[in-house]
Design a protein around this motif. Sequence first.
Motif, PDB file in Angstrom:
ATOM      1  N   GLU A 203       0.823  -1.197   0.000  1.00  0.00           N
ATOM      2  CA  GLU A 203       0.000   0.000   0.000  1.00  0.00           C
ATOM      3  C   GLU A 203       0.860   1.250   0.000  1.00  0.00           C
ATOM      4  N   HIS A 204       1.938   1.269   0.771  1.00  0.00           N
ATOM      5  CA  HIS A 204       2.843   2.418   0.771  1.00  0.00           C
ATOM      6  C   HIS A 204       3.447   2.616  -0.620  1.00  0.00           C
ATOM      7  N   PHE A 205       3.813   1.506  -1.248  1.00  0.00           N
ATOM      8  CA  PHE A 205       4.392   1.583  -2.597  1.00  0.00           C
ATOM      9  C   PHE A 205       3.346   2.061  -3.595  1.00  0.00           C
ATOM     10  N   ARG A 206       2.140   1.561  -3.481  1.00  0.00           N
ATOM     11  CA  ARG A 206       1.060   1.962  -4.387  1.00  0.00           C
ATOM     12  C   ARG A 206       0.812   3.465  -4.316  1.00  0.00           C
ATOM     13  N   LEU A 207       0.845   4.023  -3.116  1.00  0.00           N
ATOM     14  CA  LEU A 207       0.634   5.461  -2.959  1.00  0.00           C
ATOM     15  C   LEU A 207       1.710   6.259  -3.699  1.00  0.00           C
ATOM     16  N   LYS A 208       2.936   5.773  -3.662  1.00  0.00           N
ATOM     17  CA  LYS A 208       4.016   6.457  -4.377  1.00  0.00           C
ATOM     18  C   LYS A 208       3.802   6.397  -5.886  1.00  0.00           C
ATOM     19  N   VAL A 209       3.376   5.226  -6.367  1.00  0.00           N
ATOM     20  CA  VAL A 209       3.123   5.081  -7.801  1.00  0.00           C
ATOM     21  C   VAL A 209       1.953   5.959  -8.220  1.00  0.00           C
ATOM     22  N   GLU A 210       0.895   5.949  -7.432  1.00  0.00           N
ATOM     23  CA  GLU A 210      -0.284   6.760  -7.724  1.00  0.00           C
ATOM     24  C   GLU A 210       0.055   8.248  -7.730  1.00  0.00           C
ATOM     25  N   SER A 211       1.054   8.641  -6.927  1.00  0.00           N
ATOM     26  CA  SER A 211       1.439  10.045  -6.832  1.00  0.00           C
ATOM     27  C   SER A 211       2.362  10.483  -7.963  1.00  0.00           C
ATOM     28  N   GLY A 212       2.880   9.518  -8.737  1.00  0.00           N
ATOM     29  CA  GLY A 212       3.678   9.902  -9.896  1.00  0.00           C
ATOM     30  C   GLY A 212       5.028   9.225 -10.045  1.00  0.00           C
ATOM     31  N   ALA A 213       5.339   8.206  -9.227  1.00  0.00           N
ATOM     32  CA  ALA A 213       6.636   7.523  -9.339  1.00  0.00           C
ATOM     33  C   ALA A 213       6.742   6.769 -10.658  1.00  0.00           C
ATOM     34  N   HIS A 214       7.954   6.729 -11.221  1.00  0.00           N
ATOM     35  CA  HIS A 214       8.201   6.067 -12.500  1.00  0.00           C
ATOM     36  C   HIS A 214       8.906   4.719 -12.361  1.00  0.00           C
ATOM     37  N   PHE A 215       9.714   4.542 -11.322  1.00  0.00           N
ATOM     38  CA  PHE A 215      10.420   3.276 -11.121  1.00  0.00           C
ATOM     39  C   PHE A 215      10.769   3.144  -9.637  1.00  0.00           C
ATOM     40  N   GLY A 216      11.164   1.932  -9.234  1.00  0.00           N
ATOM     41  CA  GLY A 216      11.522   1.699  -7.841  1.00  0.00           C
ATOM     42  C   GLY A 216      12.847   0.977  -7.707  1.00  0.00           C
ATOM     43  N   ILE A 217      13.462   1.111  -6.534  1.00  0.00           N
ATOM     44  CA  ILE A 217      14.662   0.356  -6.157  1.00  0.00           C
ATOM     45  C   ILE A 217      14.406  -0.205  -4.767  1.00  0.00           C
ATOM     46  N   THR A 218      14.677  -1.478  -4.569  1.00  0.00           N
ATOM     47  CA  THR A 218      14.398  -2.080  -3.268  1.00  0.00           C
ATOM     48  C   THR A 218      15.472  -1.744  -2.247  1.00  0.00           C
ATOM     49  N   GLN A 219      15.109  -1.943  -0.998  1.00  0.00           N
ATOM     50  CA  GLN A 219      16.100  -1.958   0.065  1.00  0.00           C
ATOM     51  C   GLN A 219      17.057  -3.117  -0.208  1.00  0.00           C
ATOM     52  N   MET A 220      18.143  -3.221   0.568  1.00  0.00           N
ATOM     53  CA  MET A 220      19.089  -4.315   0.383  1.00  0.00           C
ATOM     54  C   MET A 220      18.355  -5.637   0.562  1.00  0.00           C
ATOM     55  N   LEU A 221      18.425  -6.494  -0.457  1.00  0.00           N
ATOM     56  CA  LEU A 221      17.540  -7.648  -0.532  1.00  0.00           C
ATOM     57  C   LEU A 221      18.312  -8.882  -0.985  1.00  0.00           C
ATOM     58  N   TYR A 222      18.061 -10.018  -0.311  1.00  0.00           N
ATOM     59  CA  TYR A 222      18.747 -11.260  -0.651  1.00  0.00           C
ATOM     60  C   TYR A 222      17.777 -12.428  -0.811  1.00  0.00           C
ATOM     61  N   SER A 223      16.543 -12.120  -1.140  1.00  0.00           N
ATOM     62  CA  SER A 223      15.521 -13.160  -1.280  1.00  0.00           C
ATOM     63  C   SER A 223      14.750 -12.966  -2.576  1.00  0.00           C
ATOM     64  N   VAL A 224      14.910 -13.914  -3.493  1.00  0.00           N
ATOM     65  CA  VAL A 224      14.150 -13.876  -4.738  1.00  0.00           C
ATOM     66  C   VAL A 224      12.667 -14.041  -4.438  1.00  0.00           C
ATOM     67  N   GLU A 225      12.348 -14.894  -3.466  1.00  0.00           N
ATOM     68  CA  GLU A 225      10.952 -15.141  -3.124  1.00  0.00           C
ATOM     69  C   GLU A 225      10.280 -13.866  -2.623  1.00  0.00           C
ATOM     70  N   ALA A 226      10.960 -13.116  -1.760  1.00  0.00           N
ATOM     71  CA  ALA A 226      10.384 -11.877  -1.235  1.00  0.00           C
ATOM     72  C   ALA A 226      10.197 -10.856  -2.357  1.00  0.00           C
ATOM     73  N   TYR A 227      11.168 -10.768  -3.271  1.00  0.00           N
ATOM     74  CA  TYR A 227      11.066  -9.842  -4.398  1.00  0.00           C
ATOM     75  C   TYR A 227       9.874 -10.196  -5.283  1.00  0.00           C
ATOM     76  N   SER A 228       9.778 -11.457  -5.663  1.00  0.00           N
ATOM     77  CA  SER A 228       8.709 -11.886  -6.559  1.00  0.00           C
ATOM     78  C   SER A 228       7.341 -11.707  -5.914  1.00  0.00           C
ATOM     79  N   ARG A 229       7.254 -12.018  -4.632  1.00  0.00           N
ATOM     80  CA  ARG A 229       5.977 -11.878  -3.913  1.00  0.00           C
ATOM     81  C   ARG A 229       5.539 -10.414  -3.881  1.00  0.00           C
ATOM     82  N   PHE A 230       6.486  -9.521  -3.648  1.00  0.00           N
ATOM     83  CA  PHE A 230       6.174  -8.089  -3.589  1.00  0.00           C
ATOM     84  C   PHE A 230       5.734  -7.573  -4.960  1.00  0.00           C
ATOM     85  N   ILE A 231       6.441  -7.965  -5.999  1.00  0.00           N
ATOM     86  CA  ILE A 231       6.089  -7.507  -7.351  1.00  0.00           C
ATOM     87  C   ILE A 231       4.702  -7.998  -7.734  1.00  0.00           C
ATOM     88  N   GLU A 232       4.419  -9.248  -7.467  1.00  0.00           N
ATOM     89  CA  GLU A 232       3.105  -9.802  -7.803  1.00  0.00           C
ATOM     90  C   GLU A 232       1.995  -9.066  -7.058  1.00  0.00           C
TER      91      GLU A 232
END
Length: 326
Positions: A203-232
């Motif tokens: 929801e926090h990410f959605r608000l940023k996109v709705e406000s006009g964000a064009h792309f994102g960069i994640t925090q330091m991340l070492y889990s493909v599963e967490a990345y894929s789950r978040f994107i989906e």
Amino acid sequence: MLFALGDGPKASPRSSPAEQDAITDLLTRKVRTISAEVIPPRNGAETEQILRQIDTLKAEDVDFISVTKGAGGSLRGGTLPIAQLIRQRGIRSLAHFTCRDYSIAEVENALVDHHYFGVRNILALRGDPPDGQTDNFDHSPGRHTYAYELVGQIAAMNRGEYLLRPGFDKGVEGLSHRPGTKTDFCIGVAAYPEDEPLERAVEHFRLKVESGAHFGITQMLYSVEAYSRFIEASHKAGARIPVLPGLRVITTLATAERMMKKFHVKVPRKLMDALAQCKTKEEGIERGLEFTIALCEQMLKAGAPGIHVFIMNDAGTAARLMQALR
């Protein structure tokens, strides 16, 4: 997995494409990108070290370099001039911009400075509180409380909408904003795939996109599963912008433990066990690279549009990672 890029701003005609392409344009053209993130030296320190890092990354044909601002709440300056130095070396730059310490009017003034310097790619952040403090934000009127509000202000400037300045602006009676020159900022935002609960992070990410964000960069991340789950989950919520996973090559157990304590990074036990068995610095570098290369390959197979590498004092090791990924 497909990423909808949306209508990002175009490169400024006043600069060469190599210097000024919006990052969204870059992500549209390339199958995958490799970017890096550097930290300005402490206030007043010499810049030789960071310039050497930049030259090392340029030699690896890095697609863009981002420059942090106040990482971990530290008192660092230099983000804008270093972003400009990166541009002068013919590399795309991404300047972090935090709003926690500024009024909305001061934010506008600082963004105009970025516009004049030709630094068009902005990572819009709320900013970290100083170490040891959980939240000392000034929530008074005339200041942003959340990053999505900063994103909205930058997007408004892209539409040519500026703040009304009582006593200075004439002939704007009845208007909600002062018309001005449209900026062409490409707006990036932070994403937090491992924050819990997932619904709140999305929801926090959605608000940023709705406000006009064009792309994102994640925090330091070492889990493909967490990345894929978040994107989906973000796609299901309507937040369909490209998101680059960010990571660092960890080469010592001490570094892993520090990342976990200071930045709450979830370092995999597999990596920590491998580093614990290393007897030399060189062995730690090899084990760290081996793990990170495999992780990056998995991220890319999962649909990541590129890899964003955090640089501390390890630009040489990061360069080896980039060589492998190229």
